[in-house]
Design a protein around this motif. Sequence first.
Motif, PDB file in Angstrom:
ATOM      1  N   GLN A  27       0.853  -1.150   0.059  1.00  0.00           N
ATOM      2  CA  GLN A  27       0.048   0.008   0.088  1.00  0.00           C
ATOM      3  C   GLN A  27       0.683   1.325   0.002  1.00  0.00           C
ATOM      4  O   GLN A  27       0.712   2.262  -0.802  1.00  0.00           O
ATOM      5  CB  GLN A  27      -0.819  -0.296   1.301  1.00  0.00           C
ATOM      6  CG  GLN A  27      -1.794   1.267   1.129  1.00  0.00           C
ATOM      7  CD  GLN A  27      -2.851   1.288   0.056  1.00  0.00           C
ATOM      8  OE1 GLN A  27      -3.421   0.181  -0.308  1.00  0.00           O
ATOM      9  NE2 GLN A  27      -3.233   2.398  -0.218  1.00  0.00           N
ATOM     10  N   SER A  30       2.618   1.706  -3.503  1.00  0.00           N
ATOM     11  CA  SER A  30       1.278   2.042  -4.389  1.00  0.00           C
ATOM     12  C   SER A  30       1.007   3.688  -4.249  1.00  0.00           C
ATOM     13  O   SER A  30       0.898   4.422  -5.149  1.00  0.00           O
ATOM     14  CB  SER A  30       0.234   1.343  -4.189  1.00  0.00           C
ATOM     15  OG  SER A  30       0.220  -0.014  -4.597  1.00  0.00           O
ATOM     16  N   ARG A  35       6.183   1.117  -8.369  1.00  0.00           N
ATOM     17  CA  ARG A  35       5.508  -0.342  -9.132  1.00  0.00           C
ATOM     18  C   ARG A  35       5.800  -1.391  -8.229  1.00  0.00           C
ATOM     19  O   ARG A  35       6.679  -1.575  -7.608  1.00  0.00           O
ATOM     20  CB  ARG A  35       5.922  -0.396 -10.457  1.00  0.00           C
ATOM     21  CG  ARG A  35       5.750   0.631 -11.382  1.00  0.00           C
ATOM     22  CD  ARG A  35       6.577   0.447 -12.736  1.00  0.00           C
ATOM     23  NE  ARG A  35       6.315  -0.760 -12.959  1.00  0.00           N
ATOM     24  CZ  ARG A  35       7.451  -1.501 -14.219  1.00  0.00           C
ATOM     25  NH1 ARG A  35       8.428  -0.676 -14.375  1.00  0.00           N
ATOM     26  NH2 ARG A  35       7.272  -2.847 -14.332  1.00  0.00           N
ATOM     27  N   TRP A  58      -7.531 -11.311  -8.356  1.00  0.00           N
ATOM     28  CA  TRP A  58      -7.497 -10.043  -7.921  1.00  0.00           C
ATOM     29  C   TRP A  58      -5.960  -9.612  -7.693  1.00  0.00           C
ATOM     30  O   TRP A  58      -5.638  -8.371  -8.290  1.00  0.00           O
ATOM     31  CB  TRP A  58      -8.323  -9.728  -6.741  1.00  0.00           C
ATOM     32  CG  TRP A  58      -8.530  -8.454  -6.045  1.00  0.00           C
ATOM     33  CD1 TRP A  58      -9.425  -7.641  -6.847  1.00  0.00           C
ATOM     34  CD2 TRP A  58      -7.793  -7.824  -5.221  1.00  0.00           C
ATOM     35  NE1 TRP A  58      -9.460  -6.609  -6.207  1.00  0.00           N
ATOM     36  CE2 TRP A  58      -8.382  -6.390  -5.275  1.00  0.00           C
ATOM     37  CE3 TRP A  58      -6.621  -8.012  -4.544  1.00  0.00           C
ATOM     38  CZ2 TRP A  58      -7.829  -5.428  -4.343  1.00  0.00           C
ATOM     39  CZ3 TRP A  58      -6.404  -7.103  -3.669  1.00  0.00           C
ATOM     40  CH2 TRP A  58      -6.670  -5.578  -3.753  1.00  0.00           C
ATOM     41  N   VAL A  59      -5.203 -10.204  -6.865  1.00  0.00           N
ATOM     42  CA  VAL A  59      -4.076  -9.738  -6.564  1.00  0.00           C
ATOM     43  C   VAL A  59      -3.068  -9.646  -7.749  1.00  0.00           C
ATOM     44  O   VAL A  59      -2.355  -8.611  -8.142  1.00  0.00           O
ATOM     45  CB  VAL A  59      -3.138 -10.693  -5.326  1.00  0.00           C
ATOM     46  CG1 VAL A  59      -1.476 -10.335  -5.346  1.00  0.00           C
ATOM     47  CG2 VAL A  59      -3.669 -10.446  -4.105  1.00  0.00           C
ATOM     48  N   SER A  61      -4.073  -9.002 -10.877  1.00  0.00           N
ATOM     49  CA  SER A  61      -4.416  -8.278 -11.640  1.00  0.00           C
ATOM     50  C   SER A  61      -3.711  -6.602 -11.171  1.00  0.00           C
ATOM     51  O   SER A  61      -4.137  -5.715 -11.917  1.00  0.00           O
ATOM     52  CB  SER A  61      -5.975  -8.042 -11.627  1.00  0.00           C
ATOM     53  OG  SER A  61      -6.535  -7.361 -10.432  1.00  0.00           O
ATOM     54  N   ARG A  62      -3.372  -6.659  -9.886  1.00  0.00           N
ATOM     55  CA  ARG A  62      -3.086  -5.321  -9.496  1.00  0.00           C
ATOM     56  C   ARG A  62      -1.412  -4.891  -9.368  1.00  0.00           C
ATOM     57  O   ARG A  62      -1.069  -3.985  -8.916  1.00  0.00           O
ATOM     58  CB  ARG A  62      -3.577  -5.016  -7.948  1.00  0.00           C
ATOM     59  CG  ARG A  62      -5.061  -4.695  -8.098  1.00  0.00           C
ATOM     60  CD  ARG A  62      -5.977  -4.809  -6.986  1.00  0.00           C
ATOM     61  NE  ARG A  62      -7.328  -4.376  -7.245  1.00  0.00           N
ATOM     62  CZ  ARG A  62      -8.282  -4.837  -8.037  1.00  0.00           C
ATOM     63  NH1 ARG A  62      -7.809  -5.987  -8.763  1.00  0.00           N
ATOM     64  NH2 ARG A  62      -9.457  -4.408  -8.271  1.00  0.00           N
ATOM     65  N   ILE A  63      -0.691  -5.843  -9.664  1.00  0.00           N
ATOM     66  CA  ILE A  63       0.711  -5.857  -9.990  1.00  0.00           C
ATOM     67  C   ILE A  63       1.155  -6.320 -11.135  1.00  0.00           C
ATOM     68  O   ILE A  63       0.486  -6.924 -12.093  1.00  0.00           O
ATOM     69  CB  ILE A  63       1.389  -6.679  -8.826  1.00  0.00           C
ATOM     70  CG1 ILE A  63       1.215  -8.266  -9.062  1.00  0.00           C
ATOM     71  CG2 ILE A  63       0.914  -6.488  -7.350  1.00  0.00           C
ATOM     72  CD1 ILE A  63       2.032  -9.247  -8.178  1.00  0.00           C
TER      73      ILE A  63
END
Length: 119
Positions: A27, A30, A35, A58-59, A61-63
């Motif tokens: 967090q 971000s 990145r 989900w994880v 898709s965010r990294i």
Amino acid sequence: MPGTLFLDSEGMSKLCLKDRTVLALVQAASEEGVRVATTATTTLETDYERIHPARIRWVLSRIDVHDVTKDVTGQAAALLRGHHPRGRKYAIVAATAAIARSAPGPVTVLTSDPRGFEK
């Protein structure tokens, strides 16, 4: 602040399991514009046994998930030849190190075993 935070398999597992320390690091990264990344092989090594597939998707898709290409394996092989570690574990670490070297800096590798990144 630009840069990249790389996660090893334990970091990925802890992120998927909502470990408070890792969640806080990701967090904060971000929020600072850093990145968050890992490698495709690291995603295979991650312990998904206790993690719901939707959480994993989900994880991921965010990294940023970097491919381990022929060029990357060549760089990783050079690292292994130069430092002489053996085994699958070090092959994955070497691939992660090769990709991390080319990522926008500064680069931090969140790892459970820093010995693999010492040299």
